[in-house]
Design a protein around this motif. Structure first.
Motif, PDB file in Angstrom:
ATOM      1  N   ILE A 182     183.041 -24.181  30.341  1.00 48.35           N
ATOM      2  CA  ILE A 182     182.279 -24.723  31.473  1.00 48.35           C
ATOM      3  C   ILE A 182     183.200 -25.525  32.390  1.00 48.35           C
ATOM      4  N   THR A 183     184.048 -26.356  31.796  1.00 44.86           N
ATOM      5  CA  THR A 183     184.962 -27.168  32.598  1.00 44.86           C
ATOM      6  C   THR A 183     185.976 -26.301  33.330  1.00 44.86           C
ATOM      7  N   ALA A 184     186.466 -25.264  32.670  1.00 46.34           N
ATOM      8  CA  ALA A 184     187.447 -24.372  33.296  1.00 46.34           C
ATOM      9  C   ALA A 184     186.849 -23.618  34.475  1.00 46.34           C
ATOM     10  N   ALA A 185     185.522 -23.443  34.478  1.00 43.32           N
ATOM     11  CA  ALA A 185     184.865 -22.747  35.577  1.00 43.32           C
ATOM     12  C   ALA A 185     184.589 -23.660  36.771  1.00 43.32           C
ATOM     13  N   LEU A 186     184.725 -24.963  36.558  1.00 47.17           N
ATOM     14  CA  LEU A 186     184.499 -25.937  37.633  1.00 47.17           C
ATOM     15  C   LEU A 186     185.804 -26.223  38.371  1.00 47.17           C
ATOM     16  N   PRO A 187     185.734 -26.813  39.571  1.00 48.30           N
ATOM     17  CA  PRO A 187     186.973 -27.257  40.226  1.00 48.30           C
ATOM     18  C   PRO A 187     187.749 -28.201  39.312  1.00 48.30           C
ATOM     19  N   TRP A 188     189.080 -28.132  39.360  1.00 46.29           N
ATOM     20  CA  TRP A 188     189.910 -28.869  38.405  1.00 46.29           C
ATOM     21  C   TRP A 188     189.675 -30.376  38.450  1.00 46.29           C
ATOM     22  N   TRP A 189     189.387 -30.902  39.630  1.00 45.05           N
ATOM     23  CA  TRP A 189     189.214 -32.340  39.753  1.00 45.05           C
ATOM     24  C   TRP A 189     187.929 -32.815  39.059  1.00 45.05           C
ATOM     25  N   VAL A 190     186.951 -31.915  38.900  1.00 47.30           N
ATOM     26  CA  VAL A 190     185.722 -32.281  38.195  1.00 47.30           C
ATOM     27  C   VAL A 190     186.027 -32.541  36.728  1.00 47.30           C
TER      28      VAL A 190
END
Length: 287
Positions: A15-23
């Motif tokens: 899930i995190t890898a699918a979000l923008p890196w700064w998120v």
């Protein structure tokens, strides 16, 4: 064979890898700030009668906070790093496909990179893109697009040797109906059969072949204008236009330059010619 269920840690990473890196970085910091004060609380030595269950629950919570303050931020930071490199890879793929440094650049990347490239092109067109990273059956779709509250489905076919048939378009339409999508796209590095093109009409399905995809990349990144400048500089038949904007080629979608006809009944007259000539012989009349 049944698919293996993902663990919580793997799901959080994906899930995190699918979000923008700064998120991912923001989540890592937020989780540490929230858990760290709770993790250092002292555990009561004695418990009043009837409070044992509450003490046990509190101890379990503090144990989770103690380890979670390190494990969860590490997961989020790992996902952020993966997101960063994936974003950079998508940008590099777009640059490679539009650089013109190799012949048929869309044929020189693998199918997974082709999906990443297609997703990035749709991002540049203002869509929110969800990639299918399950590694299993995709249900007829590779990308899910969202824009203005509507959902669009994308099927990517990195096929080099043969045309994309009507069966692929029919499959996408079936999934669109099932999922209630507003429209769909089939993207290929090759071309489509005439049957596929006829079937797509009126179905709110857009067919994007290799030449159209390349034109979209060049137009979005301003590479077409550079190609126009080179064509005007190097082609003795092309002449600059002072007041008229260059139209798009009716065949491939690239920009066009003014040329002078050498033969035929229109010899000596100006016309719009594709910058990809002689690969593309699209033209438009002037006037």
């Amino acid at each position: 064979m049944a698919r293996r269920k993902n663990g919580i840690a793997e799901d959080l990473f994906k899930i995190t890898a699918a979000l923008p890196w700064w998120v991912g970085i923001a989540l890592a910091v937020a989780v540490y700030v929230l858990l760290q004060p709770y993790a250092v609380l002292e555990t009561p030595i004695q418990a009043a009668p009837g409070q044992i269950s509450r003490v046990v629950a509190g101890q379990m919570g503090r144990t989770f906070a103690y380890y979670g303050q390190y494990i969860l931020p590490l997961l989020f930071l790992s996902g952020a790093l993966a997101s960063f490199f994936k974003q950079r890879k998508r940008k590099n793929l777009v640059w490679f496909a539009g650089s013109g440094k190799t012949d048929n650049p869309l044929h020189n990347i693998n199918w997974k990179d082709f999906e990443l490239l297609a997703g990035e092109v749709f991002r540049m067109r203002g869509f929110t893109v969800i990639e299918n990273d399950s590694g299993g059956a995709d249900g007829g779709i590779d990308l899910v697009l969202k824009k203005d509250g509507e959902i669009f489905l994308v099927q990517c076919k990195q096929w080099r040797a043969y045309k994309v048939s009507v069966s692929v378009v029919r499959e996408l339409l079936g999934v669109m109906v099932t999922k209630g999508a507003a429209g769909g796209f089939v993207v290929t590095s090759g071309i489509f059969t005439s049957e596929a093109q006829s079937f797509a009409k009126g179905q709110n399905i857009e067919l994007i072949d290799g030449s159209i995809l390349t034109a979209m990349i060049e137009k979005t990144h301003g590479l077409t204008s550079n190609k126009v400048d080179r064509a005007k500089k190097n082609d003795p038949e092309s002449i600059p236009s002072a007041t008229t904007a260059e139209p798009s080629c009716p065949q491939c979608g690239n920009a066009m330059v003014k040329r002078v006809a050498r033969k035929g009944a229109n010899s000596g007259k100006n016309f719009w010619g594709c910058v990809e000539f002689p690969r593309c012989r699209g033209m438009r009349a002037i006037g």
